[in-house]
Design a protein around this motif. Structure first.
Motif, PDB file in Angstrom:
ATOM      1  N   LEU A  20       0.830  -1.209   0.000  1.00  0.00           N
ATOM      2  CA  LEU A  20       0.000   0.000   0.000  1.00  0.00           C
ATOM      3  C   LEU A  20       0.868   1.264   0.000  1.00  0.00           C
ATOM      4  O   LEU A  20       0.584   2.219  -0.736  1.00  0.00           O
ATOM      5  CB  LEU A  20      -0.924  -0.030   1.224  1.00  0.00           C
TER       6      LEU A  20
ATOM      7  N   THR B  48       9.468   4.622   8.131  1.00  0.00           N
ATOM      8  CA  THR B  48       9.403   3.167   8.327  1.00  0.00           C
ATOM      9  C   THR B  48       9.985   2.776   9.679  1.00  0.00           C
ATOM     10  O   THR B  48      10.817   3.493  10.241  1.00  0.00           O
ATOM     11  CB  THR B  48      10.170   2.448   7.189  1.00  0.00           C
TER      12      THR B  48
ATOM     13  N   ARG C 155      11.655   0.009   9.814  1.00  0.00           N
ATOM     14  CA  ARG C 155      12.888  -0.714   9.486  1.00  0.00           C
ATOM     15  C   ARG C 155      14.052   0.257   9.309  1.00  0.00           C
ATOM     16  O   ARG C 155      13.846   1.467   9.252  1.00  0.00           O
ATOM     17  CB  ARG C 155      12.680  -1.510   8.184  1.00  0.00           C
TER      18      ARG C 155
ATOM     19  N   SER D 152      -3.740  -3.863   9.115  1.00  0.00           N
ATOM     20  CA  SER D 152      -4.859  -3.662  10.040  1.00  0.00           C
ATOM     21  C   SER D 152      -4.760  -4.519  11.294  1.00  0.00           C
ATOM     22  O   SER D 152      -5.338  -4.199  12.324  1.00  0.00           O
ATOM     23  CB  SER D 152      -6.173  -3.983   9.337  1.00  0.00           C
TER      24      SER D 152
ATOM     25  N   TRP E 122     -11.436   0.694  -0.486  1.00  0.00           N
ATOM     26  CA  TRP E 122     -12.626   0.311  -1.282  1.00  0.00           C
ATOM     27  C   TRP E 122     -13.579  -0.577  -0.507  1.00  0.00           C
ATOM     28  O   TRP E 122     -14.781  -0.445  -0.642  1.00  0.00           O
ATOM     29  CB  TRP E 122     -12.246  -0.266  -2.642  1.00  0.00           C
TER      30      TRP E 122
HETATM   31  P1  NDP Z   1       2.124  -5.160   3.764  1.00  0.00           P
HETATM   32  O1  NDP Z   1       2.230  -6.402   4.557  1.00  0.00           O
HETATM   33  O2  NDP Z   1       2.744  -5.102   2.399  1.00  0.00           O
HETATM   34  O3  NDP Z   1       2.746  -3.955   4.624  1.00  0.00           O
HETATM   35  C1  NDP Z   1       2.364  -3.711   5.962  1.00  0.00           C
HETATM   36  C2  NDP Z   1       3.540  -3.143   6.723  1.00  0.00           C
HETATM   37  O4  NDP Z   1       4.547  -4.143   6.870  1.00  0.00           O
HETATM   38  C3  NDP Z   1       4.225  -1.994   6.011  1.00  0.00           C
HETATM   39  O5  NDP Z   1       3.598  -0.781   6.332  1.00  0.00           O
HETATM   40  C4  NDP Z   1       5.675  -2.071   6.476  1.00  0.00           C
HETATM   41  O6  NDP Z   1       5.878  -1.273   7.654  1.00  0.00           O
HETATM   42  C5  NDP Z   1       5.835  -3.557   6.807  1.00  0.00           C
HETATM   43  N1  NDP Z   1       6.583  -4.231   5.738  1.00  0.00           N
HETATM   44  C6  NDP Z   1       6.297  -4.205   4.420  1.00  0.00           C
HETATM   45  N2  NDP Z   1       7.209  -4.911   3.721  1.00  0.00           N
HETATM   46  C7  NDP Z   1       8.083  -5.410   4.634  1.00  0.00           C
HETATM   47  C8  NDP Z   1       9.236  -6.209   4.560  1.00  0.00           C
HETATM   48  N3  NDP Z   1       9.724  -6.619   3.370  1.00  0.00           N
HETATM   49  N4  NDP Z   1       9.855  -6.556   5.713  1.00  0.00           N
HETATM   50  C9  NDP Z   1       9.390  -6.135   6.890  1.00  0.00           C
HETATM   51  N5  NDP Z   1       8.307  -5.337   7.025  1.00  0.00           N
HETATM   52  C10 NDP Z   1       7.664  -4.980   5.920  1.00  0.00           C
HETATM   53  O7  NDP Z   1       0.574  -4.816   3.700  1.00  0.00           O
HETATM   54  P2  NDP Z   1      -0.205  -4.084   2.508  1.00  0.00           P
HETATM   55  O8  NDP Z   1       0.507  -2.823   2.193  1.00  0.00           O
HETATM   56  O9  NDP Z   1      -0.488  -5.048   1.430  1.00  0.00           O
HETATM   57  O10 NDP Z   1      -1.595  -3.755   3.196  1.00  0.00           O
HETATM   58  C11 NDP Z   1      -1.689  -2.851   4.276  1.00  0.00           C
HETATM   59  C12 NDP Z   1      -3.103  -2.768   4.772  1.00  0.00           C
HETATM   60  O11 NDP Z   1      -3.926  -2.129   3.801  1.00  0.00           O
HETATM   61  C13 NDP Z   1      -3.833  -4.094   5.003  1.00  0.00           C
HETATM   62  O12 NDP Z   1      -3.532  -4.639   6.242  1.00  0.00           O
HETATM   63  C14 NDP Z   1      -5.251  -3.655   4.968  1.00  0.00           C
HETATM   64  O13 NDP Z   1      -5.601  -3.272   6.251  1.00  0.00           O
HETATM   65  C15 NDP Z   1      -5.257  -2.399   4.141  1.00  0.00           C
HETATM   66  N6  NDP Z   1      -6.090  -2.541   2.952  1.00  0.00           N
HETATM   67  C16 NDP Z   1      -7.315  -1.942   2.963  1.00  0.00           C
HETATM   68  C17 NDP Z   1      -8.153  -2.044   1.888  1.00  0.00           C
HETATM   69  C18 NDP Z   1      -9.463  -1.336   1.880  1.00  0.00           C
HETATM   70  O14 NDP Z   1     -10.167  -1.410   0.876  1.00  0.00           O
HETATM   71  N7  NDP Z   1      -9.862  -0.639   2.925  1.00  0.00           N
HETATM   72  C19 NDP Z   1      -7.790  -2.829   0.696  1.00  0.00           C
HETATM   73  C20 NDP Z   1      -6.433  -3.386   0.760  1.00  0.00           C
HETATM   74  C21 NDP Z   1      -5.642  -3.258   1.863  1.00  0.00           C
HETATM   75  P3  NDP Z   1       7.331  -0.644   7.946  1.00  0.00           P
HETATM   76  O15 NDP Z   1       7.743   0.090   6.694  1.00  0.00           O
HETATM   77  O16 NDP Z   1       7.114   0.255   9.103  1.00  0.00           O
HETATM   78  O17 NDP Z   1       8.228  -1.790   8.243  1.00  0.00           O
END
Ligand code: NDP
Length: 327
Positions: free
Chosen positions: A14, A35, A37, A73, A124
């Motif tokens: 996202l 972030t 990380r 979430s 959405w």
């Molecule tokens: P991800 O799992 O890709 O990312 C979530 C968090 O994990 C990031 O913000 C990041 O935080 C951390 N992260 C991401 N990649 C890595 C990595 N390689 N290693 C370690 N940490 C990582 O989730 P999405 O982005 O796919 O989805 C996020 C949320 O979006 C979902 O949980 C859902 O709630 C919401 N969503 C809502 C929708 C809606 O219609 N309302 C539709 C689709 C999704 P950091 O950078 O701090 O480490």
């Protein structure tokens, strides 16, 4: 026009989508990604996007207008949204439907005390689909509301497949039943069971030596995840999975089927078809960032959901332009 200064908190699918979506807006500029990380390990879509530690936000209240919270979430947003709402205007896409009232209350309490604006559960579903469910029910007082999802990649169900013994990799698609949709569109107002609304398609790469029949049986009988649905399982090679199943498509329909007087059918249908779920969701978040900035400037403090945001606030166009062009 002063550009709205956006910060991205959390850089996964996202966050990446938000980075792209902000670059398409003439009235916004990206301050950077924040972030948990080590920023040196995070590579962004655009080379010039600054990546900082989330701790850097401590001293950046005057440099950011709206933070877009892109964490998950399950554990990230319940903690991050109320915490960051103590100091910033925030927008999230919290999507655990059953826990939205609880999340709203916690964010609202934090934002009211701090005098900030917090828009939760944009996206959405929740988000655009929720608004269309409200329109449907409000406009057609007598009738039924249906939500169908897909064809779309389900992250949770794909994870469930990958946890099984013998499975090396897998994806799962949720498919809406065309028959069910046709019945709803025809004004039948059917009572549909779980099995009648959606089917599930699994694409599975087996580990060497795994028993395909045993894996298939374990999948189709898995309680809650696959047993309540008609599920198909297709085995394929790792190369085929990588070649044909890289995208994260999704979408669906919200349909309200009702009657304005006995025998006079009225149907409202809203459809989304997304090649990329995270990029589409990110585009919604970015439009709501504009609304959040405007609500904050108007002194509207506390938590809000998409139900509380007037559509014109999402648009870069002025109210005068909107009246002339889109009304
Ligand atoms: P991800 O799992 O890709 O990312 C979530 C968090 O994990 C990031 O913000 C990041 O935080 C951390 N992260 C991401 N990649 C890595 C990595 N390689 N290693 C370690 N940490 C990582 O989730 P999405 O982005 O796919 O989805 C996020 C949320 O979006 C979902 O949980 C859902 O709630 C919401 N969503 C809502 C929708 C809606 O219609 N309302 C539709 C689709 C999704 P950091 O950078 O701090 O480490």
């Amino acid at each position: 026009m002063t550009a709205l200064r956006i910060g991205i908190v959390g850089y996964g699918n996202l966050g990446r989508g938000v980075e792209i979506a902000v670059s398409l807006q003439e009235d916004m500029e990206l301050v950077g990604v924040f972030t948990r990380r080590d920023p040196a390990t995070v590579s962004t879509v655009h080379e010039q996007t600054p990546v900082r530690s989330i701790d850097a936000l401590e001293s950046m209240q005057d440099e950011v207008d709206v933070l877009l919270l892109c964490g998950g979430s399950k554990t990230d947003l319940p903690e991050q949204t109320p915490l960051l709402a103590e100091r910033f205007t925030v927008v999230d896409s919290f999507d655990t439907h059953a826990r939205i009232p609880e999340h709203f209350a916690r964010v609202d309490a934090a934002a009211r005390v701090a005098g900030t604006t917090a828009l939760i559960s944009t996206g959405w579903d929740p988000g655009l689909f929720s608004i269309n469910r409200v329109y449907g029910e409000a406009i057609l007082a007598t009738g039924c509301t249906y939500t169908f999802w897909g064809r779309g990649l389900s992250q949770g169900h794909s994870d469930a497949l990958r946890r099984l013994d013998g499975v090396a990799a897998a994806v799962q698609y949720t498919i809406p039943s065309q028959d069910a949709i046709a019945r709803v569109r025809a004004g039948e107002q059917p009572a549909l069971s779980t099995r009648e609304k959606h089917t599930r398609e699994c694409f599975v790469v087996l580990e060497d030596g795994a028993d395909a029949d045993a894996v298939r049986e374990e999948i189709v009988t898995m309680p809650h995840y696959f047993e309540p649905y008609d599920t198909t399982v297709t085995f394929l090679s790792a190369e085929e999975l990588a070649r044909d199943h890289q995208g994260m498509p999704h979408g669906g329909f919200v349909i309200r089927a009702g009657e304005s007087s006995p025998g006079t059918n009225q149907t409202i249908e809203y459809r989304l078809q997304e090649d990329s779920n995270p990029e589409f969701t990110a585009s919604v978040l970015v439009a709501y960032a504009r609304a959040a900035g405007r609500l904050a400037a108007a002194g509207e403090h506390g938590a809000r959901t998409p139900f509380d945001v007037a559509p014109g606030l999402l648009s870069p166009k002025s109210p005068e332009q909107l009246r002339a062009e889109l009304l």
